[in-house]
Design an enzyme around this catalytic site. Structure first.
Site, PDB file in Angstrom:
ATOM      1  CB  THR A  18      -2.711 -19.766  69.736  1.00 36.86           C
ATOM      2  OG1 THR A  18      -3.901 -20.375  69.247  1.00 36.86           O
ATOM      3  CG2 THR A  18      -2.470 -20.153  71.193  1.00 36.86           C
ATOM      4  NE  ARG A  23      -1.980 -24.473  83.188  1.00 36.08           N
ATOM      5  CZ  ARG A  23      -2.339 -23.184  83.215  1.00 36.08           C
ATOM      6  NH1 ARG A  23      -2.929 -22.635  82.162  1.00 36.08           N
ATOM      7  NH2 ARG A  23      -2.126 -22.429  84.283  1.00 36.08           N
ATOM      8  CG  HIS A  82      -7.476 -14.695  84.861  1.00 36.94           C
ATOM      9  ND1 HIS A  82      -7.092 -15.839  84.211  1.00 36.94           N
ATOM     10  CD2 HIS A  82      -8.160 -15.110  85.946  1.00 36.94           C
ATOM     11  CE1 HIS A  82      -7.503 -16.899  84.887  1.00 36.94           C
ATOM     12  NE2 HIS A  82      -8.165 -16.485  85.933  1.00 36.94           N
ATOM     13  CB  CYS A 100      -0.374   1.839  93.466  1.00 33.53           C
ATOM     14  SG  CYS A 100       0.550   2.114  95.008  1.00 33.53           S
ATOM     15  CB  CYS A 142      -2.110   4.935  97.047  1.00 31.08           C
ATOM     16  SG  CYS A 142      -1.510   5.132  95.354  1.00 31.08           S
ATOM     17  CB  SER A 180      -6.036 -26.451  79.589  1.00 33.05           C
ATOM     18  OG  SER A 180      -5.709 -25.528  80.635  1.00 33.05           O
ATOM     19  CG  ASN A 204      -9.129 -26.710  74.231  1.00 30.13           C
ATOM     20  OD1 ASN A 204      -8.867 -25.523  74.347  1.00 30.13           O
ATOM     21  ND2 ASN A 204      -8.261 -27.680  74.556  1.00 30.13           N
TER      22      ASN A 204
HETATM   23  N1  APR Z   1      -7.877 -23.449  68.782  1.00 30.12           N
HETATM   24  C1  APR Z   1      -8.369 -24.233  69.766  1.00 30.12           C
HETATM   25  N2  APR Z   1      -7.676 -24.570  70.883  1.00 30.12           N
HETATM   26  C2  APR Z   1      -6.417 -24.094  70.977  1.00 30.12           C
HETATM   27  C3  APR Z   1      -5.814 -23.289  69.995  1.00 30.12           C
HETATM   28  C4  APR Z   1      -6.602 -22.967  68.857  1.00 30.12           C
HETATM   29  N3  APR Z   1      -6.124 -22.196  67.856  1.00 30.12           N
HETATM   30  N4  APR Z   1      -4.541 -22.990  70.387  1.00 30.12           N
HETATM   31  C5  APR Z   1      -4.366 -23.595  71.597  1.00 30.12           C
HETATM   32  N5  APR Z   1      -5.482 -24.257  71.949  1.00 30.12           N
HETATM   33  C6  APR Z   1      -5.747 -24.978  73.196  1.00 30.12           C
HETATM   34  C7  APR Z   1      -4.535 -25.647  73.811  1.00 30.12           C
HETATM   35  O1  APR Z   1      -4.367 -26.941  73.300  1.00 30.12           O
HETATM   36  C8  APR Z   1      -4.914 -25.655  75.295  1.00 30.12           C
HETATM   37  O2  APR Z   1      -5.644 -26.840  75.612  1.00 30.12           O
HETATM   38  O3  APR Z   1      -6.131 -23.987  74.148  1.00 30.12           O
HETATM   39  C9  APR Z   1      -5.844 -24.449  75.462  1.00 30.12           C
HETATM   40  C10 APR Z   1      -5.199 -23.314  76.240  1.00 30.12           C
HETATM   41  O4  APR Z   1      -5.023 -23.766  77.570  1.00 30.12           O
HETATM   42  P1  APR Z   1      -3.981 -22.984  78.525  1.00 30.12           P
HETATM   43  O5  APR Z   1      -2.696 -22.795  77.782  1.00 30.12           O
HETATM   44  O6  APR Z   1      -3.972 -23.710  79.826  1.00 30.12           O
HETATM   45  O7  APR Z   1      -4.619 -21.537  78.697  1.00 30.12           O
HETATM   46  P2  APR Z   1      -5.819 -21.124  79.660  1.00 30.12           P
HETATM   47  O8  APR Z   1      -6.778 -22.244  79.825  1.00 30.12           O
HETATM   48  O9  APR Z   1      -6.345 -19.835  79.147  1.00 30.12           O
HETATM   49  O10 APR Z   1      -5.048 -20.850  81.065  1.00 30.12           O
HETATM   50  C11 APR Z   1      -5.830 -20.309  82.116  1.00 30.12           C
HETATM   51  O11 APR Z   1      -3.801 -19.994  83.399  1.00 30.12           O
HETATM   52  O12 APR Z   1      -1.612 -19.315  83.486  1.00 30.12           O
HETATM   53  C12 APR Z   1      -2.899 -18.941  83.784  1.00 30.12           C
HETATM   54  O13 APR Z   1      -3.712 -16.761  83.957  1.00 30.12           O
HETATM   55  C13 APR Z   1      -3.286 -17.706  83.018  1.00 30.12           C
HETATM   56  O14 APR Z   1      -5.445 -17.136  82.111  1.00 30.12           O
HETATM   57  C14 APR Z   1      -4.466 -18.157  82.173  1.00 30.12           C
HETATM   58  C15 APR Z   1      -4.975 -19.371  82.922  1.00 30.12           C
END
Ligand code: APR
Length: 250
Positions: A36, A44, A127, A135, A138, A201, A221
């Site tokens: 991010t 999420r 992922h 494809c 093929c 998450s 996190n």
């Molecule tokens: N530092 C620490 N934590 C952070 C930061 C940051 N700078 N920015 C965001 N977060 C936290 C958010 O609060 C959230 O709890 O990181 C977490 C990201 O969680 P998700 O958005 O659910 O992402 P992720 O866990 O990678 O999702 C898994 O879901 O949609 C699918 O394929 C997609 O790989 C993805 C998978």
């Protein structure tokens, strides 16, 4: 059992550094939260991508079969955004921890290739990634540049080999994960004395189950995760600031 050092605040980067020293080998599992700070929204958190768009409309195998052009409208933007992003200090800190022998490998749910671009060498992309499109008929693999060139003039890229509509090179909801990468990630987790989760998450299985394959795991996190109660240590703070402090404390 490690007797906590009374002089180190329990949920701190310094405590995490102590844990990393004690529990080797350590394998890192990252999610969107580590990217991010590179300008890539996560999924999420309240400002995440899934707050704006339904993942089953744009990122599921059913949606791809039903309306590939809708899926490609979503992924065309994602590929441009992710290719233009730069690694941040969290990615660089993880590469440095690997160079120092503290981190054995990074297993990532992210498709942005930023760990490799930051210098991490042992990276397992469970992922997939934006590097190419596949494809399904093929099994041709088309590099992202060629895919984006097609998307300049067409609503969906076609396989140059057999003419079928190509699928983004990422795991869509409803698809199996790449077997070799998942096998390697599981083997790494089982051999780790610590899995360190950074920026996930832990809502999406089977990857969310990887920390449970190790004898112990810690979490960095911002906000809650599905496995907080089972973590040896939880640092509820930003990835970059925490990992930079861990580097300084080692
Ligand atoms: N530092 C620490 N934590 C952070 C930061 C940051 N700078 N920015 C965001 N977060 C936290 C958010 O609060 C959230 O709890 O990181 C977490 C990201 O969680 P998700 O958005 O659910 O992402 P992720 O866990 O990678 O999702 C898994 O879901 O949609 C699918 O394929 C997609 O790989 C993805 C998978």
């Amino acid at each position: 059992f490690i007797a906590p050092n009374p002089t180190i605040p329990p949920m701190s980067a310094a405590a995490l550094a102590a844990l990393l020293r004690e529990r080797q080998p350590c394998v890192v599992l990252t999610g969107a939260g580590v990217s991010t700070e590179s300008g890539i929204p996560d999924f999420r958190s309240p400002t995440g991508i899934w707050a704006e768009v339904d993942p089953f409309e744009v990122a599921s195998i059913q949606a791809f079969r039903r309306d590939p052009e809708r899926v490609w409208r979503f992924y065309r933007e994602r590929i441009h955004l992710l290719r233009d992003a730069e690694p941040n200090s969290a990615h660089r800190a993880l590469a440095e921890l690997e160079r120092r022998g503290v981190v054995a490998a990074v297993v990532t749910q992210n498709i942005d290739t930023l760990h490799s671009r930051a210098g991490s060498r042992e990276v397992v992309e469970v992922h997939g990634s934006i590097r190419s499109a596949r494809c399904l008929r093929c099994l041709w693999s088309e590099p992202a540049d060629a895919v984006l060139a097609q998307l300049e003039t067409a609503p969906a890229p076609l396989c140059p080999h057999c003419g079928e509509v190509l699928k983004p090179g990422v795991v869509l909801f409803g698809e199996l994960l790449p077997a070799a990468e998942m096998e390697r990630a599981t083997q790494l987790a089982r051999s780790a004395r610590l899995v360190l989760v950074v920026g996930s998450s832990l809502e999406v299985w089977p990857v969310a189950g990887l920390p449970l394959e190790a004898c112990a795991f810690a979490i960095v996190n911002r906000g809650p995760t599905a496995l907080d109660d089972h973590a040896l240590l939880k640092v509820d703070a930003g990835a970059s600031e925490t990992l930079s402090k861990v580097l300084d404390a080692l």
